[in-house]
Design an enzyme around this catalytic site. Sequence first.
Site, PDB file in Angstrom:
ATOM      1  N   ARG A   1      -0.231  87.646 -19.603  1.00 12.06           N
ATOM      2  CA  ARG A   1      -1.440  87.058 -20.161  1.00 12.06           C
ATOM      3  C   ARG A   1      -1.202  86.501 -21.561  1.00 12.06           C
ATOM      4  O   ARG A   1      -1.974  85.691 -22.061  1.00 12.06           O
ATOM      5  CB  ARG A   1      -2.564  88.105 -20.152  1.00 12.06           C
ATOM      6  CG  ARG A   1      -3.951  87.557 -20.300  1.00 12.06           C
ATOM      7  CD  ARG A   1      -5.024  88.402 -19.593  1.00 12.06           C
ATOM      8  NE  ARG A   1      -4.843  89.815 -19.675  1.00 12.06           N
ATOM      9  CZ  ARG A   1      -5.248  90.606 -20.690  1.00 12.06           C
ATOM     10  NH1 ARG A   1      -5.845  90.061 -21.734  1.00 12.06           N
ATOM     11  NH2 ARG A   1      -5.045  91.909 -20.649  1.00 12.06           N
TER      12      ARG A   1
ATOM     13  N   TYR B   1     -17.322  64.171 -16.014  1.00 13.20           N
ATOM     14  CA  TYR B   1     -17.180  64.877 -14.742  1.00 13.20           C
ATOM     15  C   TYR B   1     -18.392  65.779 -14.539  1.00 13.20           C
ATOM     16  O   TYR B   1     -18.874  66.412 -15.484  1.00 13.20           O
ATOM     17  CB  TYR B   1     -15.877  65.681 -14.760  1.00 13.20           C
ATOM     18  CG  TYR B   1     -15.745  66.677 -13.640  1.00 13.20           C
ATOM     19  CD1 TYR B   1     -15.894  66.291 -12.308  1.00 13.20           C
ATOM     20  CD2 TYR B   1     -15.467  68.010 -13.912  1.00 13.20           C
ATOM     21  CE1 TYR B   1     -15.779  67.214 -11.283  1.00 13.20           C
ATOM     22  CE2 TYR B   1     -15.335  68.941 -12.894  1.00 13.20           C
ATOM     23  CZ  TYR B   1     -15.496  68.539 -11.579  1.00 13.20           C
ATOM     24  OH  TYR B   1     -15.384  69.451 -10.565  1.00 13.20           O
TER      25      TYR B   1
ATOM     26  N   ASP C   1     -11.387  63.513 -22.649  1.00 12.18           N
ATOM     27  CA  ASP C   1     -10.886  63.841 -21.319  1.00 12.18           C
ATOM     28  C   ASP C   1     -10.031  62.666 -20.845  1.00 12.18           C
ATOM     29  O   ASP C   1     -10.536  61.569 -20.615  1.00 12.18           O
ATOM     30  CB  ASP C   1     -12.057  64.091 -20.362  1.00 12.18           C
ATOM     31  CG  ASP C   1     -11.618  64.648 -19.017  1.00 12.18           C
ATOM     32  OD1 ASP C   1     -10.509  64.292 -18.565  1.00 12.18           O
ATOM     33  OD2 ASP C   1     -12.375  65.416 -18.406  1.00 12.18           O
TER      34      ASP C   1
ATOM     35  N   LYS D   1      -5.124  66.976 -11.043  1.00 11.68           N
ATOM     36  CA  LYS D   1      -5.143  65.595 -10.578  1.00 11.68           C
ATOM     37  C   LYS D   1      -3.769  64.934 -10.743  1.00 11.68           C
ATOM     38  O   LYS D   1      -2.819  65.311 -10.069  1.00 11.68           O
ATOM     39  CB  LYS D   1      -6.250  64.831 -11.326  1.00 11.68           C
ATOM     40  CG  LYS D   1      -7.607  65.560 -11.395  1.00 11.68           C
ATOM     41  CD  LYS D   1      -8.122  66.012 -10.039  1.00 11.68           C
ATOM     42  CE  LYS D   1      -9.588  66.438 -10.053  1.00 11.68           C
ATOM     43  NZ  LYS D   1      -9.915  67.616 -10.859  1.00 11.68           N
TER      44      LYS D   1
END
Length: 491
Positions: A158, A212, A277, A302
């Site tokens: 982590r 988005y 973005d 993507k």
Amino acid sequence: MHADIRGTRDTGIGSGSGSGSGSGRGGTTPDGYGPDAGTAGTPGAAGTPATARTSGTAGTPGTARTPGTAGVGGTGPTGLTGAVGTGIADPRGESRTRALATEAVHAGREDLARSGLHAAPIDLSTTYPSYDSRGEAARIDAFAADGAEPEGPPVYGRLGNPTVARFETALARLEGTESAVAFASGMAALSAVLLVRNAMGLRHVVAVRPLYGCSDHLLTAGLLGSEVTWVDPAGIEDALRPDTGLVMVESPANPTLAEVDLRAVAHACGSVPLLADNTFATPVLQRPAEQGARLVLHSATKYLGGHGDVMAGVVACDEEFAGRLRQVRFATGGVLHPLAGYLLLRGLATLPVRVTAASASAAELAGRLAADPRVTRVHYPRIGGAMIAFEVHGDPHEVIAGVRLITPAVSLGSVDSLIQHPASISHRIVAEGDRRGAGVSDRLLRLSVGLEDVEDLWADLDGALGRATDARVAEGEGRNPREAHAGSATG
């Protein structure tokens, strides 16, 4: 019928015929935040002349072009061969710069050959042995202070992972930032940014639609305690408050492909960080950090991954902000799995090649769609790219149902072409009035162009549009549209 290819802020890409060379840069819109109508596919500084297309039907732009050898974008800072601006500084400190295409292959992998390796290893360990507990404590204290990556061997999954760190290093170099921090998804990455600012008492966000759909919802619903003010780009400066922690834009935007002038927006932000973005453009088409954005967000699911088999998000930024993001990631557990980090690093190697090829096909399809009487409007960004949005006369749901080669699915950026209806899926969670106000009409379809042959893609689109038109006619005549599909001659 009027079919236009739409560009920045819904300005047209251009009409009539034109020369095949030049920058293609238009003027600015009245608010000063976007280029006016120019030509699609006119190469940027690194591009070679594109081939002009012939005019379509009345009102159809005659200058929508297939991109030339090196570039699609008329206003972007880069040609698709990879060099962005003057290139990327050599990590060894040498004076020469390297093209983005070269960096995509080698960034994050510089040590492999010296280590006797060719492919990057996948480290799946969740924890790491250490007999020096005092040293471990000191490194954890250092991480707690500023979020800097612990020096020495890893401590715990982590806190960080060597495979993921390779991807972060590579993406930061492609975006031209000091650092990058990867997360389990794009939404986890955006959530971490909001949590960092909220923790500083800066809960107010100024944002420009469209974004988005889930990003829009996260801000609007205030799920993380944020308050959002939605504005046009020209209203950003007036919307800033003492507690404004972030300005957020997406350019080209999902799903309308509207663009903003990132440099002008960054100037309007003043000292408030601009989050851009860059999922649709990728660093192949634009590098927002060079235009003033402090934070560059990607849904790495993507184009960065590129094969529809990995889910991830990443924020490219300066090291100070990266440290805070690592602390949030450690506390909330939104870590990226090492296998995903490996797939993303592999995906980056072919990113320029994939974006170049898909963009060439997208520009060709955008021109054909603009000339098609069954299509009312085409949106295609001025910087180019592999995304197209278009509105149809017929039922868009019938177009989705009618494709045979193109995959009817949400998401984008894969090697195969994907089509979806934003009002039903990606932006369904946005209130109807807000959705339509942002230009997301009920007849809008979003197409992510992949690597298939462009003629095969057009044949599939042509057939699906034909079936949708037949269904519309059949409904008008009181027949069953499904029966019309079965008898369509365009199938």
